[in-house]
Design a protein around this motif. Structure first.
Motif, PDB file in Angstrom:
ATOM      1  N   ILE A  16       0.836  -1.209   0.000  1.00 62.39           N
ATOM      2  CA  ILE A  16       0.000   0.000   0.000  1.00 62.39           C
ATOM      3  C   ILE A  16       0.866   1.253   0.000  1.00 62.39           C
ATOM      4  CG2 ILE A  16      -1.643   1.344   1.381  1.00 62.39           C
ATOM      5  CD1 ILE A  16      -2.841  -1.424   2.215  1.00 62.39           C
ATOM      6  N   CYS A  17       1.921   1.232   0.780  1.00 63.35           N
ATOM      7  CA  CYS A  17       2.843   2.370   0.827  1.00 63.35           C
ATOM      8  C   CYS A  17       3.433   2.641  -0.557  1.00 63.35           C
ATOM      9  CB  CYS A  17       3.935   2.099   1.849  1.00 63.35           C
ATOM     10  SG  CYS A  17       5.115   3.451   2.033  1.00 63.35           S
ATOM     11  N   LEU A  18       3.873   1.587  -1.226  1.00 57.70           N
ATOM     12  CA  LEU A  18       4.435   1.748  -2.570  1.00 57.70           C
ATOM     13  C   LEU A  18       3.388   2.310  -3.539  1.00 57.70           C
ATOM     14  CD1 LEU A  18       6.525  -1.526  -2.893  1.00 57.70           C
ATOM     15  CD2 LEU A  18       7.424   0.800  -2.735  1.00 57.70           C
ATOM     16  N   LEU A  19       2.176   1.784  -3.467  1.00 58.13           N
ATOM     17  CA  LEU A  19       1.112   2.252  -4.362  1.00 58.13           C
ATOM     18  C   LEU A  19       0.780   3.723  -4.115  1.00 58.13           C
ATOM     19  CD1 LEU A  19      -1.221  -0.855  -4.261  1.00 58.13           C
ATOM     20  CD2 LEU A  19       0.030  -0.027  -6.258  1.00 58.13           C
ATOM     21  N   ASP A  20       0.914   4.161  -2.871  1.00 58.20           N
ATOM     22  CA  ASP A  20       0.574   5.544  -2.532  1.00 58.20           C
ATOM     23  C   ASP A  20       1.710   6.534  -2.760  1.00 58.20           C
ATOM     24  OD1 ASP A  20      -1.981   4.815  -1.839  1.00 58.20           O
ATOM     25  OD2 ASP A  20      -1.594   4.760   0.318  1.00 58.20           O
ATOM     26  N   THR A  21       2.959   6.045  -2.824  1.00 54.45           N
ATOM     27  CA  THR A  21       4.090   6.983  -2.883  1.00 54.45           C
ATOM     28  C   THR A  21       4.888   6.933  -4.183  1.00 54.45           C
ATOM     29  OG1 THR A  21       5.559   5.410  -1.773  1.00 54.45           O
ATOM     30  CG2 THR A  21       4.387   6.974  -0.378  1.00 54.45           C
ATOM     31  N   VAL A  22       4.743   5.883  -4.965  1.00 60.22           N
ATOM     32  CA  VAL A  22       5.515   5.753  -6.198  1.00 60.22           C
ATOM     33  C   VAL A  22       4.569   5.921  -7.387  1.00 60.22           C
ATOM     34  CG1 VAL A  22       6.995   4.209  -7.563  1.00 60.22           C
ATOM     35  CG2 VAL A  22       7.130   4.176  -5.069  1.00 60.22           C
ATOM     36  N   ASN A  23       5.025   6.665  -8.391  1.00 62.76           N
ATOM     37  CA  ASN A  23       4.262   6.822  -9.625  1.00 62.76           C
ATOM     38  C   ASN A  23       3.879   5.436 -10.148  1.00 62.76           C
ATOM     39  OD1 ASN A  23       4.310   6.757 -12.711  1.00 62.76           O
ATOM     40  ND2 ASN A  23       4.051   8.930 -12.286  1.00 62.76           N
ATOM     41  N   LEU A  24       2.613   5.244 -10.494  1.00 59.89           N
ATOM     42  CA  LEU A  24       2.135   3.913 -10.872  1.00 59.89           C
ATOM     43  C   LEU A  24       2.819   3.375 -12.128  1.00 59.89           C
ATOM     44  CD1 LEU A  24      -1.685   4.136 -10.089  1.00 59.89           C
ATOM     45  CD2 LEU A  24       0.178   3.339  -8.640  1.00 59.89           C
ATOM     46  N   SER A  25       3.113   4.240 -13.085  1.00 58.01           N
ATOM     47  CA  SER A  25       3.824   3.788 -14.287  1.00 58.01           C
ATOM     48  C   SER A  25       5.224   3.307 -13.943  1.00 58.01           C
ATOM     49  CB  SER A  25       3.913   4.917 -15.320  1.00 58.01           C
ATOM     50  OG  SER A  25       2.627   5.296 -15.741  1.00 58.01           O
TER      51      SER A  25
END
Length: 70
Positions: free
Chosen positions: A38-47
Motif C-alpha cells: 500500500i505504501c508503494l502504491l501511494d508513494t511511487v508513480n504507478l507507471s
C-alpha cells in the motif's frame, strides 16, 4: 500491464497493480507486505512502479525503503 491500466480510474489502477505487486513484495521476505504494498502504491508513480516491479533488485530496494517509513 500498463496498457491494461489506461483509461481506468486511479483506484482501479491501484487495485490491479496491487494485485500483481503484492506477491512480488511478499517474495522479497519483508514483514508487513500488505502495508509495504500500500505504501508503494501511494508513494511511487504507478507507471514507474509497473516498470520496476519485475526488476528484483530495484523492487527490493524500494520495498526496504518503504518498510523503513512504516
Amino acid at each position: 500491464l500498463l496498457s491494461s491500466l489506461e483509461g481506468k480510474p486511479i483506484h482501479e489502477k491501484k487495485q490491479l497493480l496491487g494485485d500483481e505487486l503484492f506477491p512480488l513484495v511478499k517474495a522479497t521476505g519483508t514483514k508487513q507486505a500488505p502495508k509495504v504494498t500500500i505504501c508503494l502504491l501511494d508513494t511511487v508513480n504507478l507507471s514507474e512502479l509497473a516498470e520496476i516491479m519485475y526488476d528484483a533488485n530495484t523492487l527490493k530496494k524500494r520495498v526496504e525503503d518503504a518498510f523503513a517509513t512504516l
